[in-house]
Design a protein around this motif. Sequence first.
Motif, PDB file in Angstrom:
ATOM      1  N   ALA A 166      54.743  70.435 -27.618  1.00  0.00           N
ATOM      2  CA  ALA A 166      54.697  69.016 -27.265  1.00  0.00           C
ATOM      3  C   ALA A 166      53.631  68.750 -26.209  1.00  0.00           C
ATOM      4  N   GLU A 167      53.223  69.791 -25.478  1.00  0.00           N
ATOM      5  CA  GLU A 167      52.119  69.675 -24.525  1.00  0.00           C
ATOM      6  C   GLU A 167      50.807  69.740 -25.302  1.00  0.00           C
ATOM      7  N   PRO A 168      50.012  68.659 -25.290  1.00  0.00           N
ATOM      8  CA  PRO A 168      48.816  68.603 -26.140  1.00  0.00           C
ATOM      9  C   PRO A 168      47.852  69.773 -25.946  1.00  0.00           C
ATOM     10  N   THR A 169      47.629  70.174 -24.702  1.00  0.00           N
ATOM     11  CA  THR A 169      46.691  71.274 -24.471  1.00  0.00           C
ATOM     12  C   THR A 169      47.211  72.567 -25.066  1.00  0.00           C
ATOM     13  N   PHE A 170      48.515  72.818 -24.921  1.00  0.00           N
ATOM     14  CA  PHE A 170      49.074  74.037 -25.489  1.00  0.00           C
ATOM     15  C   PHE A 170      48.987  74.000 -27.014  1.00  0.00           C
ATOM     16  N   ALA A 171      49.262  72.855 -27.620  1.00  0.00           N
ATOM     17  CA  ALA A 171      49.181  72.749 -29.077  1.00  0.00           C
ATOM     18  C   ALA A 171      47.762  73.025 -29.563  1.00  0.00           C
ATOM     19  N   ALA A 172      46.761  72.458 -28.881  1.00  0.00           N
ATOM     20  CA  ALA A 172      45.367  72.687 -29.270  1.00  0.00           C
ATOM     21  C   ALA A 172      44.968  74.141 -29.052  1.00  0.00           C
ATOM     22  N   THR A 173      45.436  74.713 -27.939  1.00  0.00           N
ATOM     23  CA  THR A 173      45.121  76.114 -27.657  1.00  0.00           C
ATOM     24  C   THR A 173      45.783  77.032 -28.672  1.00  0.00           C
ATOM     25  N   GLY A 174      47.023  76.717 -29.032  1.00  0.00           N
ATOM     26  CA  GLY A 174      47.733  77.528 -30.010  1.00  0.00           C
ATOM     27  C   GLY A 174      47.046  77.532 -31.364  1.00  0.00           C
ATOM     28  N   ALA A 175      46.626  76.360 -31.829  1.00  0.00           N
ATOM     29  CA  ALA A 175      45.902  76.280 -33.103  1.00  0.00           C
ATOM     30  C   ALA A 175      44.589  77.052 -33.027  1.00  0.00           C
ATOM     31  N   SER A 176      43.917  76.959 -31.884  1.00  0.00           N
ATOM     32  CA  SER A 176      42.657  77.683 -31.701  1.00  0.00           C
ATOM     33  C   SER A 176      42.867  79.187 -31.716  1.00  0.00           C
ATOM     34  N   ALA A 232      54.948  80.965 -22.803  1.00  0.00           N
ATOM     35  CA  ALA A 232      53.554  80.727 -23.179  1.00  0.00           C
ATOM     36  C   ALA A 232      52.866  82.037 -23.542  1.00  0.00           C
ATOM     37  N   SER A 233      53.149  83.097 -22.784  1.00  0.00           N
ATOM     38  CA  SER A 233      52.572  84.411 -23.085  1.00  0.00           C
ATOM     39  C   SER A 233      53.003  84.880 -24.473  1.00  0.00           C
ATOM     40  N   SER A 234      54.297  84.744 -24.769  1.00  0.00           N
ATOM     41  CA  SER A 234      54.813  85.197 -26.059  1.00  0.00           C
ATOM     42  C   SER A 234      54.210  84.408 -27.210  1.00  0.00           C
ATOM     43  N   LEU A 235      54.235  83.084 -27.101  1.00  0.00           N
ATOM     44  CA  LEU A 235      53.738  82.255 -28.191  1.00  0.00           C
ATOM     45  C   LEU A 235      52.244  82.462 -28.436  1.00  0.00           C
ATOM     46  N   SER A 236      51.468  82.605 -27.349  1.00  0.00           N
ATOM     47  CA  SER A 236      50.029  82.791 -27.526  1.00  0.00           C
ATOM     48  C   SER A 236      49.736  84.096 -28.250  1.00  0.00           C
ATOM     49  N   ARG A 237      50.470  85.146 -27.922  1.00  0.00           N
ATOM     50  CA  ARG A 237      50.250  86.435 -28.580  1.00  0.00           C
ATOM     51  C   ARG A 237      50.735  86.417 -30.029  1.00  0.00           C
ATOM     52  N   ILE A 238      51.845  85.722 -30.282  1.00  0.00           N
ATOM     53  CA  ILE A 238      52.326  85.586 -31.666  1.00  0.00           C
ATOM     54  C   ILE A 238      51.251  84.914 -32.517  1.00  0.00           C
ATOM     55  N   LEU A 239      50.707  83.817 -32.015  1.00  0.00           N
ATOM     56  CA  LEU A 239      49.708  83.067 -32.778  1.00  0.00           C
ATOM     57  C   LEU A 239      48.453  83.903 -33.022  1.00  0.00           C
ATOM     58  N   LEU A 240      48.023  84.654 -32.011  1.00  0.00           N
ATOM     59  CA  LEU A 240      46.834  85.490 -32.166  1.00  0.00           C
ATOM     60  C   LEU A 240      47.077  86.597 -33.200  1.00  0.00           C
ATOM     61  N   PHE A 256      40.193  69.063 -28.700  1.00  0.00           N
ATOM     62  CA  PHE A 256      41.322  68.535 -27.936  1.00  0.00           C
ATOM     63  C   PHE A 256      41.659  69.382 -26.715  1.00  0.00           C
ATOM     64  N   LEU A 257      40.855  70.399 -26.431  1.00  0.00           N
ATOM     65  CA  LEU A 257      41.035  71.204 -25.238  1.00  0.00           C
ATOM     66  C   LEU A 257      40.488  70.469 -24.025  1.00  0.00           C
ATOM     67  N   PRO A 258      40.931  70.817 -22.792  1.00  0.00           N
ATOM     68  CA  PRO A 258      40.434  70.116 -21.594  1.00  0.00           C
ATOM     69  C   PRO A 258      38.912  70.177 -21.498  1.00  0.00           C
ATOM     70  N   ARG A 259      38.292  69.046 -21.260  1.00  0.00           N
ATOM     71  CA  ARG A 259      36.840  68.974 -21.138  1.00  0.00           C
ATOM     72  C   ARG A 259      36.402  68.897 -19.682  1.00  0.00           C
ATOM     73  N   LYS A 260      37.377  68.789 -18.760  1.00  0.00           N
ATOM     74  CA  LYS A 260      37.075  68.823 -17.332  1.00  0.00           C
ATOM     75  C   LYS A 260      38.268  69.399 -16.609  1.00  0.00           C
ATOM     76  N   GLU A 261      38.052  69.913 -15.398  1.00  0.00           N
ATOM     77  CA  GLU A 261      39.130  70.506 -14.611  1.00  0.00           C
ATOM     78  C   GLU A 261      40.073  69.404 -14.145  1.00  0.00           C
ATOM     79  N   THR A 262      41.382  69.606 -14.397  1.00  0.00           N
ATOM     80  CA  THR A 262      42.375  68.618 -13.991  1.00  0.00           C
ATOM     81  C   THR A 262      43.494  69.294 -13.226  1.00  0.00           C
ATOM     82  N   ASP A 263      44.414  68.527 -12.742  1.00  0.00           N
ATOM     83  CA  ASP A 263      45.529  69.053 -11.966  1.00  0.00           C
ATOM     84  C   ASP A 263      46.359  70.006 -12.789  1.00  0.00           C
ATOM     85  N   GLY A 264      46.933  70.945 -12.080  1.00  0.00           N
ATOM     86  CA  GLY A 264      47.948  71.780 -12.642  1.00  0.00           C
ATOM     87  C   GLY A 264      47.508  72.853 -13.522  1.00  0.00           C
ATOM     88  N   GLY A 265      46.281  73.111 -13.699  1.00  0.00           N
ATOM     89  CA  GLY A 265      45.995  74.179 -14.601  1.00  0.00           C
ATOM     90  C   GLY A 265      44.710  74.744 -14.625  1.00  0.00           C
TER      91      GLY A 265
END
Length: 462
Positions: A267-277, A397-405, A453-462
């Motif tokens: 549901a977090e847009p950045t995570f969804a875009a990162t996961g697809a990538s 996040a660690s688990s899901l990212s590795r599963i997707l990769l 859809f990944l962050p194009r500039k540095e923003t808060d929290g991440g």
Amino acid sequence: MTQQVRAERTMSLASDTRRLVVVLLFGAVLPLVDTTIVNVALDDIAREFAVPVTTIQWVVTGYAIAAAIAIPATRWAVARFGDAQVWIAALVVFLVGSVLCGLAWSAPSLVAFRVVQGIGGGMSMPVLQTLLVRSAGQGQARRAMAAIGVPAVVAPVLGPLLGGLVLDHANWRWIFFVNVPLCLVALVLAWRGIPRRAAERGLPFDPFGLLLLSGALAVLVYGLSQVGRPGVAAWVAIPAGVVLAMVFTVRARYGSHDEVVDVRLFAEPTFAATGASLLLAGAYFYGGLVLLPLYCLRVLHLSVLGAGLMLAVQGAGALVGRSALDRLAPEAAAGSVVLVGLGGAIVGTLPFTPAGAHDHKLLVAALLVRGAGIGVVTVALLGAVYHKLDRAQIPNASSLSRILLQVGGALGVAVATAVLAAQGSRSAPDAAFAEPFRWLVGATLIALIPALFLPRKETDGG
């Protein structure tokens, strides 16, 4: 941007984190070196067991599926027993799997023992990411991933060379036995150098959810590996895998139990875009790792060592790309970095797509560019996974990212070898390889979509 994140990003990694990186390097290098060595040896293994490429690809695909299946259970194991204990257990499983692979007597037995290896490799990577991000902080996530990324860029350089040297002087079985001393060193360092964290012991285990997810991954990858082959296996397995994945997702999202993986992260847009990538990155990276050595051996007619040198060039490109990223643009946003890296990966793959591409100098230059592109993409994505997430969400996040990769890798290998087999049945070797390399270019082009859809500039929290 919070003061804490600003402070984390402007300082180098703390001494405790640097020591942890050194300890983890030995364990992190094992599955990466093993993968690159095995890819160089696939042709030899296929000849000894007298099996086609569509069968021997399961030596790679079986490992990837097992790794993906093991990852969700790792979250529960870390909570139940502690991250240091799970890291040590993963190394032991990988060691046992390596010895068994070296003793394999047939293609099915080798695939089965590679599954054991994959369980150990799958357990290790999310624990490694969690240990590092917890130690370094989310603001330093990319710097920590770059530090532990040393084996990820050195292994593709040394692995193929080591594999070529082993196969020039010994049987292919030694590509698995060489893991034994590295495993033993990694175990000693882990026992002495990883701080023990108290186990939570409160996280329930969901065996049915794990069975659903495991079944979905295995059936889907199997179905894709059967595309283009006679029979209805693909038409049955692919829909079945999709249905199982949907049932798992609905159950995990709306059920009252503790889910195997937290799908709500999507549901977090950045995570969804990162996961697809990451899914697509696994496809075009691992698919290439299988195709390239076969291309060098069957089309360019290089020796095994020569094929290893060609793969090492790609690894050298990854090393150069990651080093340049860390020095020239350490604070660049993930979106910009990934788009540039994908461009490099596409440009570096295109020279392999014409039938009869034999210009060695051009292909060497292309592999350097391809490796550099994939190298910066991987580092940027593994850092972006934690963008705007709470500290409690890091293990998920660690688990899901590795599963997707890993799933992306399994899909990439299955589809690439299926396309190669289909083309090889009606084309000369030169022409047969052109189509799967075009498929790799297509997968990389599709990866441009989520990258937007990944962050194009540095923003808060991440």
